[in-house]
Write a protein that holds these residues in place. Structure first.
Motif, mmCIF file in Angstrom:
data_model
loop_
_atom_site.group_PDB
_atom_site.id
_atom_site.type_symbol
_atom_site.label_atom_id
_atom_site.label_comp_id
_atom_site.label_asym_id
_atom_site.label_seq_id
_atom_site.Cartn_x
_atom_site.Cartn_y
_atom_site.Cartn_z
ATOM 1 N N ASP A 134 3.968 -38.455 62.328
ATOM 2 C CA ASP A 134 4.273 -39.431 61.277
ATOM 3 C C ASP A 134 5.698 -39.316 60.751
ATOM 4 O O ASP A 134 6.056 -39.990 59.787
ATOM 5 C CB ASP A 134 3.256 -39.297 60.131
ATOM 6 C CG ASP A 134 1.870 -39.787 60.527
ATOM 7 O OD1 ASP A 134 1.779 -40.578 61.494
ATOM 8 O OD2 ASP A 134 0.889 -39.378 59.888
ATOM 9 N N HIS A 138 6.392 -46.098 61.841
ATOM 10 C CA HIS A 138 5.183 -46.717 62.406
ATOM 11 C C HIS A 138 4.486 -47.556 61.344
ATOM 12 O O HIS A 138 4.710 -47.389 60.150
ATOM 13 C CB HIS A 138 4.214 -45.629 62.892
ATOM 14 C CG HIS A 138 3.695 -44.762 61.767
ATOM 15 N ND1 HIS A 138 4.436 -43.757 61.188
ATOM 16 C CD2 HIS A 138 2.512 -44.773 61.092
ATOM 17 C CE1 HIS A 138 3.743 -43.184 60.212
ATOM 18 N NE2 HIS A 138 2.561 -43.797 60.128
ATOM 19 N N ASP A 140 0.446 -48.218 60.207
ATOM 20 C CA ASP A 140 -0.794 -47.481 60.399
ATOM 21 C C ASP A 140 -1.782 -48.295 61.245
ATOM 22 O O ASP A 140 -2.082 -49.452 60.935
ATOM 23 C CB ASP A 140 -1.438 -47.128 59.056
ATOM 24 C CG ASP A 140 -0.717 -45.978 58.354
ATOM 25 O OD1 ASP A 140 0.083 -45.283 59.018
ATOM 26 O OD2 ASP A 140 -0.961 -45.790 57.148
ATOM 27 N N HIS A 252 6.862 -47.163 58.124
ATOM 28 C CA HIS A 252 7.126 -45.993 57.300
ATOM 29 C C HIS A 252 7.098 -44.728 58.144
ATOM 30 O O HIS A 252 6.483 -44.689 59.227
ATOM 31 C CB HIS A 252 6.100 -45.893 56.164
ATOM 32 C CG HIS A 252 4.677 -45.713 56.650
ATOM 33 N ND1 HIS A 252 3.915 -46.773 57.113
ATOM 34 C CD2 HIS A 252 3.897 -44.610 56.773
ATOM 35 C CE1 HIS A 252 2.734 -46.316 57.485
ATOM 36 N NE2 HIS A 252 2.686 -45.005 57.292
HETATM 37 FE FE FE Z 1 1.314 -43.724 58.362
#
Ligand code: FE
Ligand code: SIN
Length: 293
Positions: A134, A138, A140, A252
């Protein structure tokens, strides 16, 4: 705080209904991050000890509560301690829900509470595959949990006791992101959605929407040039800051920080104020096809 284009700041100092900000559905649905730099989640003296990675059992990525029962997952310790940890995280879930319904009154009766996660492990220390990394920009989207158009609204709070910010990057608009990769994403194998659901690999059917969302997630994370040079802003969320976004829409990445708590809510796209700005509508418009099939 920086990153002013995507991040909108609000002065609220309370989670309760008498705070100043309400009716900001259009702001969050347009792909902004709502930041509240003066909205801390206060821990009791006796809860400070939970700001320590030793409470994470090491197998799960985070400590979490699963609703509706609110059972604790991913933690290890004595029963009395775990009960106190559970109560702390549950209190955050309640505060977040009160805040969400004030900020977004249009969602009342439609918002469903998802997991609450407590993340006492340093972002820098989490070893992961590229797909789970992360620290790469990306949206989600999850292989085993197809959303079928349902939105992911998240409320994050930095509870770091040492002044350390949660360091994020935020990226281009969802529309620009979709345009960047859609042309190169192929169709899923015929029958694959049925097979994945039948084998229990996905919790429900991976629709055309879920296929595209997962591909966008994977393409972005695998694309080093995109990570390096796409439009992006660095945003530091200081301790005592709460921030809110649709994480299936906002590009994010978490670059650093430790001790964060987060509440996920689910919302059907039809219950948005402006469904046309949702990823589902944008992807259907660009591809010219219905995607919940
Ligand atoms: Fe995420
Ligand atoms: C993420 O949602 O990708 C990570 C957020 C964080 O841990 O700050």
């Amino acid at each position: 705080m920086g990153g002013d284009g995507i991040v909108h700041e609000y002065p609220d100092t309370t989670w309760a209904d008498d705070g100043p900000t309400h009716g900001v559905e259009a702001v969050v649905e347009s792909g902004h991050v709502l930041a509240f730099p003066h909205l801390a989640f206060a821990l009791d003296e006796s809860e400070r000890r939970f700001l320590d990675p030793r409470w994470a059992d090491g197998k799960a990525k985070n400590v979490s509560l699963r609703w509706p029962a609110g059972e604790l997952r991913g933690a290890s310790g004595e029963p009395g301690d775990l009960a106190a940890l559970q109560r702390m995280i549950a209190r955050y879930a309640d505060r977040s829900e009160t805040l969400a319904l004030r900020l977004f009154p249009h969602y009342r009766g439609q918002l469903r509470r998802g997991n609450t996660s407590f993340r006492p492990v340093d972002v820098a220390g989490r070893v992961r595959s590229w797909r789970q990394d992360d620290t790469r920009l990306h949206i989600d989207a999850f292989p085993s949990n197809p959303m079928q158009g349902t939105r992911l609204l998240r409320i994050f709070c930095n509870v770091n006791p040492h002044g350390e910010p949660r360091r994020w990057r935020v990226g281009e608009s969802f529309e620009a992101h979709a345009q960047r990769y859609l042309g190169s994403i192929g169709a899923p194998w015929p029958g694959s959605a049925w097979l994945l659901a039948t084998l229990g690999i996905t919790k429900r059917r991976r629709t055309g929407y879920d296929h595209l969302m997962l591909q966008l997630h994977d393409r972005a994370k695998a694309d080093a040039e995109f990570q390096r040079s796409s439009p992006q802003q660095h945003v530091d969320f200081a301790p005592g800051t709460t921030w809110v976004c649709f994480s299936d829409q906002v590009l994010h990445a978490a670059m650093g920080g430790q001790h964060m708590i987060e509440q996920t809510f689910y919302l059907e796209a039809k219950d948005l104020v402006q469904p046309a700005s949702a990823p589902l509508a944008i992807l259907e418009r660009i591809t010219g096809r219905p995607l919940l099939v």
